[in-house]
Design a protein around this motif. Structure first.
Motif, PDB file in Angstrom:
ATOM      1  N   VAL A   1      -4.926  -8.469   3.379  1.00  0.00           N
ATOM      2  CA  VAL A   1      -4.995  -7.071   2.993  1.00  0.00           C
ATOM      3  C   VAL A   1      -6.278  -6.951   2.185  1.00  0.00           C
ATOM      4  N   ARG A   2      -7.164  -6.082   2.634  1.00  0.00           N
ATOM      5  CA  ARG A   2      -8.475  -5.934   1.996  1.00  0.00           C
ATOM      6  C   ARG A   2      -8.612  -4.517   1.434  1.00  0.00           C
TER       7      ARG A   2
ATOM      8  N   SER B   1     -14.415   7.514  -4.193  1.00  0.00           N
ATOM      9  CA  SER B   1     -15.252   7.654  -3.008  1.00  0.00           C
ATOM     10  C   SER B   1     -15.272   6.340  -2.235  1.00  0.00           C
ATOM     11  N   HIS B   2     -15.230   6.483  -0.933  1.00  0.00           N
ATOM     12  CA  HIS B   2     -15.287   5.365   0.018  1.00  0.00           C
ATOM     13  C   HIS B   2     -14.177   4.334  -0.173  1.00  0.00           C
ATOM     14  N   ALA B   3     -13.013   4.765  -0.640  1.00  0.00           N
ATOM     15  CA  ALA B   3     -11.876   3.837  -0.756  1.00  0.00           C
ATOM     16  C   ALA B   3     -11.302   3.597   0.642  1.00  0.00           C
ATOM     17  N   ARG B   4     -10.920   2.371   0.909  1.00  0.00           N
ATOM     18  CA  ARG B   4     -10.341   2.038   2.210  1.00  0.00           C
ATOM     19  C   ARG B   4      -9.514   0.765   2.079  1.00  0.00           C
ATOM     20  N   ALA B   5      -8.365   0.768   2.757  1.00  0.00           N
ATOM     21  CA  ALA B   5      -7.533  -0.428   2.879  1.00  0.00           C
ATOM     22  C   ALA B   5      -7.609  -0.889   4.329  1.00  0.00           C
ATOM     23  N   LEU B   6      -7.656  -2.190   4.509  1.00  0.00           N
ATOM     24  CA  LEU B   6      -7.716  -2.795   5.833  1.00  0.00           C
ATOM     25  C   LEU B   6      -6.729  -3.956   5.856  1.00  0.00           C
ATOM     26  N   VAL B   7      -5.879  -4.000   6.874  1.00  0.00           N
ATOM     27  CA  VAL B   7      -4.939  -5.116   7.047  1.00  0.00           C
ATOM     28  C   VAL B   7      -5.299  -5.790   8.365  1.00  0.00           C
ATOM     29  N   VAL B   8      -5.556  -7.099   8.307  1.00  0.00           N
ATOM     30  CA  VAL B   8      -5.965  -7.840   9.494  1.00  0.00           C
ATOM     31  C   VAL B   8      -5.193  -9.151   9.609  1.00  0.00           C
ATOM     32  N   GLU B   9      -5.003  -9.560  10.861  1.00  0.00           N
ATOM     33  CA  GLU B   9      -4.501 -10.902  11.169  1.00  0.00           C
ATOM     34  C   GLU B   9      -5.572 -11.532  12.043  1.00  0.00           C
TER      35      GLU B   9
ATOM     36  N   ASP C   1      -7.168   2.485   6.662  1.00  0.00           N
ATOM     37  CA  ASP C   1      -6.832   3.799   6.118  1.00  0.00           C
ATOM     38  C   ASP C   1      -7.725   4.109   4.926  1.00  0.00           C
ATOM     39  N   ASP C   2      -8.130   5.389   4.813  1.00  0.00           N
ATOM     40  CA  ASP C   2      -9.013   5.813   3.726  1.00  0.00           C
ATOM     41  C   ASP C   2      -8.282   6.587   2.620  1.00  0.00           C
TER      42      ASP C   2
ATOM     43  N   ALA D   1      -0.917   5.944  -6.534  1.00  0.00           N
ATOM     44  CA  ALA D   1      -0.564   4.660  -5.924  1.00  0.00           C
ATOM     45  C   ALA D   1      -0.075   4.951  -4.509  1.00  0.00           C
ATOM     46  N   ALA D   2      -0.142   3.957  -3.637  1.00  0.00           N
ATOM     47  CA  ALA D   2       0.315   4.155  -2.253  1.00  0.00           C
ATOM     48  C   ALA D   2       0.705   2.822  -1.636  1.00  0.00           C
ATOM     49  N   THR D   3       1.762   2.849  -0.843  1.00  0.00           N
ATOM     50  CA  THR D   3       2.022   1.689   0.006  1.00  0.00           C
ATOM     51  C   THR D   3       1.110   1.809   1.203  1.00  0.00           C
ATOM     52  N   VAL D   4       0.761   0.680   1.805  1.00  0.00           N
ATOM     53  CA  VAL D   4      -0.027   0.714   3.036  1.00  0.00           C
ATOM     54  C   VAL D   4       0.775   0.179   4.208  1.00  0.00           C
ATOM     55  N   GLY D   5       1.748  -0.676   3.937  1.00  0.00           N
ATOM     56  CA  GLY D   5       2.550  -1.203   5.025  1.00  0.00           C
ATOM     57  C   GLY D   5       3.632  -2.140   4.553  1.00  0.00           C
ATOM     58  N   GLU D   6       4.478  -2.500   5.514  1.00  0.00           N
ATOM     59  CA  GLU D   6       5.538  -3.456   5.222  1.00  0.00           C
ATOM     60  C   GLU D   6       5.622  -4.483   6.342  1.00  0.00           C
ATOM     61  N   PHE D   7       5.967  -5.689   5.940  1.00  0.00           N
ATOM     62  CA  PHE D   7       6.223  -6.780   6.861  1.00  0.00           C
ATOM     63  C   PHE D   7       7.715  -7.035   6.831  1.00  0.00           C
ATOM     64  N   THR D   8       8.345  -7.055   7.995  1.00  0.00           N
ATOM     65  CA  THR D   8       9.782  -7.313   8.067  1.00  0.00           C
ATOM     66  C   THR D   8      10.039  -8.433   9.066  1.00  0.00           C
ATOM     67  N   LYS D   9      11.099  -9.175   8.797  1.00  0.00           N
ATOM     68  CA  LYS D   9      11.481 -10.283   9.671  1.00  0.00           C
ATOM     69  C   LYS D   9      12.615  -9.807  10.569  1.00  0.00           C
ATOM     70  N   ASP D  10      12.480 -10.023  11.873  1.00  0.00           N
ATOM     71  CA  ASP D  10      13.539  -9.605  12.794  1.00  0.00           C
ATOM     72  C   ASP D  10      14.607 -10.692  12.906  1.00  0.00           C
TER      73      ASP D  10
END
Length: 184
Positions: free
Chosen positions: A20-21, A118-126, A134-135, A144-153
């Motif tokens: 997560v960047r 200004s120029h805020a951005r989150a990046l999630v990579v594998e 997302d900007d 504050a903000a969530t950007v994502g969740e990881f869940t186990k199936d």
């Protein structure tokens, strides 16, 4: 909580190490530094929407070393993505079923929202695969903000779901509410 930016979440299978960047521009001359943090909260299989088992942020790491900050900035100065959190989901204990990742803005320099940056951005990579970029424009009025969740199936495989939701919280309060179920 302010709501979701993306009504339809994108779900991606993930197999191992995820980053997560985060980036943002420094404060203009004469203003207090703008300080943002990536935050990850882990949830047990017994209570995936309960209290977090532990929270990783700033320069901390998970007790087992599977989630840690590899880069941190308190000012936004630097090139590219200046704050990075690494999640090794394939090594996370089987007792965990969910990890929620978000970004919090420190309010020590006065009230600030994503719209003030200004120029805020989150990046999630594998690896080279982009899972989210997302900007924060959809949560411009949030602190504050969530950007994502990881869940186990059921098979034990991890999935990533983009989940950009805004909150009106300081970093400590955000860690307590970031994993709450989203509301329609």
């Amino acid at each position: 909580m302010r709501g979701e930016r993306h009504p339809v979440s994108i779900i991606s299978k993930v197999e191992g190490k995820v980053e997560v960047r985060l980036r943002w521009d420094p404060s203009p001359f004469g203003e207090p530094p703008r300080h943002l943090d990536i935050v990850a909260a882990t949830y047990s299989a017994d209570a995936p929407y309960g209290r977090p088992v532990y929270v990783v942020h700033t320069e901390s790491r998970s007790p087992d070393g599977t989630i840690n900050m590899s880069r941190h900035s308190e000012t936004g100065q630097g090139y590219g993505y200046i704050e990075v959190m690494v999640l090794e989901l394939d090594r996370l204990a089987s007792s965990f079923a969910r990890v929620v990742v978000g970004v919090a803005i420190h309010q020590s320099g006065g009230p600030r929202t994503f719209g003030d940056l200004s120029h805020a951005r989150a990046l999630v990579v594998e690896g080279y695969k982009e899972l989210l970029s997302d900007d924060f424009a959809g949560v411009a009025g949030s602190t504050a903000a969530t950007v994502g969740e990881f869940t186990k199936d059921a098979s034990g495989a991890w999935e990533f779901r983009s989940m950009v939701r805004g909150f009106d919280s300081e970093p400590v309060g955000f860690t307590a509410e970031m994993g709450s179920p989203s509301r329609p």
